[in-house]
Scaffold this motif. Sequence first.
Motif, PDB file in Angstrom:
ATOM      1  N   UNK A 143       0.801  -1.214   0.000  1.00 21.07           N
ATOM      2  CA  UNK A 143       0.000   0.000   0.000  1.00 21.07           C
ATOM      3  C   UNK A 143       0.834   1.264   0.000  1.00 21.07           C
ATOM      4  N   UNK A 144       2.088   1.189  -0.465  1.00 21.64           N
ATOM      5  CA  UNK A 144       2.967   2.346  -0.495  1.00 21.64           C
ATOM      6  C   UNK A 144       2.569   3.246  -1.648  1.00 21.64           C
ATOM      7  N   UNK A 145       2.414   4.538  -1.355  1.00 20.29           N
ATOM      8  CA  UNK A 145       2.007   5.476  -2.385  1.00 20.29           C
ATOM      9  C   UNK A 145       3.152   5.731  -3.353  1.00 20.29           C
ATOM     10  N   UNK A 146       2.843   5.949  -4.634  1.00 23.02           N
ATOM     11  CA  UNK A 146       3.914   6.211  -5.597  1.00 23.02           C
ATOM     12  C   UNK A 146       4.609   7.538  -5.306  1.00 23.02           C
ATOM     13  N   UNK A 147       5.874   7.632  -5.708  1.00 24.96           N
ATOM     14  CA  UNK A 147       6.659   8.829  -5.513  1.00 24.96           C
ATOM     15  C   UNK A 147       6.214   9.903  -6.497  1.00 24.96           C
ATOM     16  N   UNK A 148       5.812  11.050  -6.003  1.00 28.02           N
ATOM     17  CA  UNK A 148       5.388  12.171  -6.839  1.00 28.02           C
ATOM     18  C   UNK A 148       6.120  13.424  -6.381  1.00 28.02           C
ATOM     19  N   UNK A 149       6.061  14.471  -7.206  1.00 26.77           N
ATOM     20  CA  UNK A 149       6.680  15.734  -6.822  1.00 26.77           C
ATOM     21  C   UNK A 149       6.070  16.251  -5.526  1.00 26.77           C
ATOM     22  N   UNK A 150       4.750  16.135  -5.404  1.00 28.71           N
ATOM     23  CA  UNK A 150       4.096  16.618  -4.190  1.00 28.71           C
ATOM     24  C   UNK A 150       4.570  15.842  -2.967  1.00 28.71           C
ATOM     25  N   UNK A 151       4.664  14.517  -3.071  1.00 27.75           N
ATOM     26  CA  UNK A 151       5.071  13.723  -1.915  1.00 27.75           C
ATOM     27  C   UNK A 151       6.512  14.019  -1.512  1.00 27.75           C
ATOM     28  N   UNK A 152       7.379  14.265  -2.503  1.00 22.98           N
ATOM     29  CA  UNK A 152       8.768  14.595  -2.190  1.00 22.98           C
ATOM     30  C   UNK A 152       8.847  15.938  -1.465  1.00 22.98           C
ATOM     31  N   UNK A 153       8.148  16.944  -1.998  1.00 27.17           N
ATOM     32  CA  UNK A 153       8.153  18.269  -1.369  1.00 27.17           C
ATOM     33  C   UNK A 153       7.573  18.197   0.040  1.00 27.17           C
ATOM     34  N   UNK A 154       6.425  17.557   0.168  1.00 26.14           N
ATOM     35  CA  UNK A 154       5.749  17.513   1.460  1.00 26.14           C
ATOM     36  C   UNK A 154       6.576  16.765   2.492  1.00 26.14           C
ATOM     37  N   UNK A 155       7.091  15.603   2.130  1.00 30.26           N
ATOM     38  CA  UNK A 155       7.864  14.818   3.088  1.00 30.26           C
ATOM     39  C   UNK A 155       9.153  15.539   3.474  1.00 30.26           C
ATOM     40  N   UNK A 156       9.765  16.232   2.516  1.00 29.66           N
ATOM     41  CA  UNK A 156      10.990  16.968   2.816  1.00 29.66           C
ATOM     42  C   UNK A 156      10.725  18.089   3.806  1.00 29.66           C
ATOM     43  N   UNK A 157       9.671  18.870   3.575  1.00 33.18           N
ATOM     44  CA  UNK A 157       9.362  19.971   4.480  1.00 33.18           C
ATOM     45  C   UNK A 157       8.875  19.464   5.838  1.00 33.18           C
ATOM     46  N   UNK A 158       8.114  18.377   5.847  1.00 34.71           N
ATOM     47  CA  UNK A 158       7.686  17.802   7.120  1.00 34.71           C
ATOM     48  C   UNK A 158       8.878  17.338   7.947  1.00 34.71           C
ATOM     49  N   UNK A 159       9.950  16.968   7.274  1.00 30.22           N
ATOM     50  CA  UNK A 159      11.129  16.486   7.975  1.00 30.22           C
ATOM     51  C   UNK A 159      12.129  17.558   8.321  1.00 30.22           C
ATOM     52  N   UNK A 160      11.888  18.781   7.884  1.00 29.48           N
ATOM     53  CA  UNK A 160      12.843  19.853   8.125  1.00 29.48           C
ATOM     54  C   UNK A 160      12.370  20.751   9.258  1.00 29.48           C
ATOM     55  N   UNK A 161      13.301  21.187  10.100  1.00 27.48           N
ATOM     56  CA  UNK A 161      12.990  22.104  11.191  1.00 27.48           C
ATOM     57  C   UNK A 161      13.919  23.310  11.097  1.00 27.48           C
ATOM     58  N   UNK A 162      13.395  24.485  10.750  1.00 21.93           N
ATOM     59  CA  UNK A 162      11.995  24.817  10.495  1.00 21.93           C
ATOM     60  C   UNK A 162      11.520  24.261   9.164  1.00 21.93           C
ATOM     61  N   UNK A 163      10.200  24.160   9.008  1.00 20.71           N
ATOM     62  CA  UNK A 163       9.596  23.539   7.818  1.00 20.71           C
ATOM     63  C   UNK A 163       9.539  24.545   6.678  1.00 20.71           C
TER      64      UNK A 163
END
Length: 273
Positions: free
Chosen positions: A9-29
């Motif tokens: 059930x892993x979602x495919x890699x998309x530009x949105x998922x890369x951007x979102x996951x990167x910012x969610x993982x960065x402090x500050x976002x």
Amino acid sequence: MADDAEDLGVRPLTARSVVLSTLLGNHPAQLPVRALVRIGELFGIAEGTVRVALSRMVAAGDLTHADGDYALTARLLARQRRQDDSRTPRTLPWSGAWEIALVTGERRTAAERTALRRAMDGLRLAELREGSWLRPANLDRPRPSVADQCTWLTGTPDGDPVALAGKLWDLDGWAARARDLDARLGAADDPAHRFTVAAAAQRHLLTDPLLPAELLPDDWPGSTLRESYDAFVDHLRDLLRHYLSPVAAPTTSGSGSGPAGPGRATGARRRNS
């Protein structure tokens, strides 16, 4: 391996998922557009595709854009906090007591009912029956104002608490998926595939009920999946620091909670098992 990921059930890699996951993982976002474009390139996503995704995310209210930087909006900052908590849950010694929430608000709108359900999921309570939510009282976290729709009590079940926990949560199902994700994360042999599996692992950790060890089956994989996910964050943090060094200085404080987070959680982790 793609087929294996789809089976999980892993979602495919998309530009949105890369951007979102990167910012969610960065402090500050928050990151400059050049950094997000380069991260997209790392995963084989064209610059134009990343820029289109950024524009759409701003229009959808996911991101703000100012002075060339993109940042998460308040709604997604709340998600970032939940992700951080899922990696380093704030647990309390368990005395055997349970939190009990009974819906007592009257004439609630559909939006209010939906908001309460989301809040209860975030608080990791389970619904015994409509309007009755409970869990062991072993978590230290604030309750959002929407929880005022309920009257809150503390009590203990007359019957077997282990049996009650098994009724409220599909513990065997959660554990099976956690083990599958952990194995897949360890076996992934390229950054893009590891990124997609790690994102799925993070979403799965958000649904960990974080029960006291006394109520969990033997060999509960919650801590194991957290450790594997943290090892992935360490590896990818170093990769991105090297890859982005000409563009954006890496974050050196705070905790990294997303699959592409350059930061890393500091301090001792409290396990739930």
